[in-house]
Design a protein around this motif. Structure first.
Motif, short mmCIF file in Angstrom:
data_model
loop_
_atom_site.label_atom_id
_atom_site.label_comp_id
_atom_site.label_asym_id
_atom_site.label_seq_id
_atom_site.Cartn_x
_atom_site.Cartn_y
_atom_site.Cartn_z
N ARG A 16 -31.08 20.92 24.80
CA ARG A 16 -31.25 19.90 23.77
C ARG A 16 -30.23 18.80 23.99
NH1 ARG A 16 -34.20 21.22 19.33
NH2 ARG A 16 -32.98 19.91 17.96
N GLY A 17 -30.52 17.63 23.49
CA GLY A 17 -29.62 16.49 23.58
C GLY A 17 -29.38 15.91 22.21
N ALA A 18 -28.29 15.15 22.07
CA ALA A 18 -27.97 14.53 20.79
C ALA A 18 -27.42 13.14 21.03
CB ALA A 18 -26.94 15.37 20.03
N GLY A 19 -27.75 12.25 20.13
CA GLY A 19 -27.18 10.90 20.16
C GLY A 19 -25.99 10.84 19.22
N ILE A 20 -24.96 10.11 19.61
CA ILE A 20 -23.76 9.97 18.78
C ILE A 20 -23.60 8.50 18.43
CG2 ILE A 20 -21.26 10.30 18.66
CD1 ILE A 20 -21.60 12.51 20.76
N TRP A 21 -23.55 8.23 17.13
CA TRP A 21 -23.41 6.86 16.66
C TRP A 21 -22.02 6.71 16.05
CZ3 TRP A 21 -27.71 4.01 13.54
CH2 TRP A 21 -27.29 2.74 13.20
N ILE A 22 -21.21 5.81 16.61
CA ILE A 22 -19.88 5.52 16.09
C ILE A 22 -19.88 4.07 15.62
CG2 ILE A 22 -17.43 5.38 16.61
CD1 ILE A 22 -17.93 7.46 18.84
N ASN A 23 -19.48 3.86 14.36
CA ASN A 23 -19.44 2.51 13.78
C ASN A 23 -18.20 2.39 12.92
OD1 ASN A 23 -20.22 -0.05 13.03
ND2 ASN A 23 -21.57 0.65 11.40
N ASN A 24 -17.35 1.45 13.23
CA ASN A 24 -16.10 1.23 12.49
C ASN A 24 -15.29 2.52 12.38
OD1 ASN A 24 -16.68 -1.50 12.05
ND2 ASN A 24 -17.80 -1.05 10.16
N GLU A 25 -15.16 3.22 13.49
CA GLU A 25 -14.39 4.47 13.59
C GLU A 25 -14.95 5.60 12.72
OE1 GLU A 25 -10.17 3.89 13.36
OE2 GLU A 25 -10.25 2.11 14.62
N HIS A 26 -16.23 5.52 12.36
CA HIS A 26 -16.92 6.59 11.64
C HIS A 26 -18.04 7.13 12.52
CE1 HIS A 26 -15.01 4.47 8.26
NE2 HIS A 26 -15.07 5.64 7.65
N VAL A 27 -18.31 8.42 12.42
CA VAL A 27 -19.36 9.07 13.20
C VAL A 27 -20.48 9.49 12.26
CG1 VAL A 27 -19.90 11.01 14.72
CG2 VAL A 27 -17.67 9.92 14.87
N LEU A 28 -21.71 9.16 12.63
CA LEU A 28 -22.86 9.53 11.82
C LEU A 28 -23.25 10.97 12.11
CD1 LEU A 28 -25.13 8.63 9.88
CD2 LEU A 28 -26.45 8.02 11.92
N LEU A 29 -23.27 11.81 11.06
CA LEU A 29 -23.65 13.22 11.17
C LEU A 29 -24.80 13.52 10.23
CD1 LEU A 29 -20.15 14.95 11.13
CD2 LEU A 29 -21.58 14.50 13.12
N HIS A 30 -25.58 14.54 10.55
CA HIS A 30 -26.64 15.03 9.68
C HIS A 30 -26.10 16.23 8.92
CE1 HIS A 30 -30.32 17.35 8.74
NE2 HIS A 30 -30.82 16.15 8.56
N LYS A 31 -26.39 16.31 7.62
CA LYS A 31 -25.87 17.42 6.81
C LYS A 31 -26.91 17.77 5.74
CE LYS A 31 -22.25 17.69 3.41
NZ LYS A 31 -23.07 18.26 2.45
N PHE A 32 -27.19 19.07 5.62
CA PHE A 32 -28.06 19.52 4.54
C PHE A 32 -27.28 19.54 3.23
CE2 PHE A 32 -30.11 21.40 8.30
CZ PHE A 32 -31.37 20.86 8.14
#
Length: 56
Positions: free
Chosen positions: A15-31
């Protein structure tokens, strides 16, 4: 074709994942009820015509 590695003892689905970093924040998925987050990912597939694959 999904990328799957099979052995006598196990099956590994690549599997692969994309990592998005914006203004020193990382976008994560969370239930809703989870206390941790994770990267959004998906199964990877090999192209049907491997001669057309481009490396970036």
């Amino acid at each position: 074709m999904d990328v799957v590695l099979k052995t006598d003892r196990a099956v590994f689905n690549y599997r692969g994942a994309g990592i998005w970093i914006n203004n020193e924040h990382v976008l994560l998925h969370k239930f809703v009820n989870d206390v941790f987050g994770h990267f959004q990912g998906a199964e990877l597939q090999l192209p049907k015509n491997r001669k057309k694959v481009k490396c970036k």
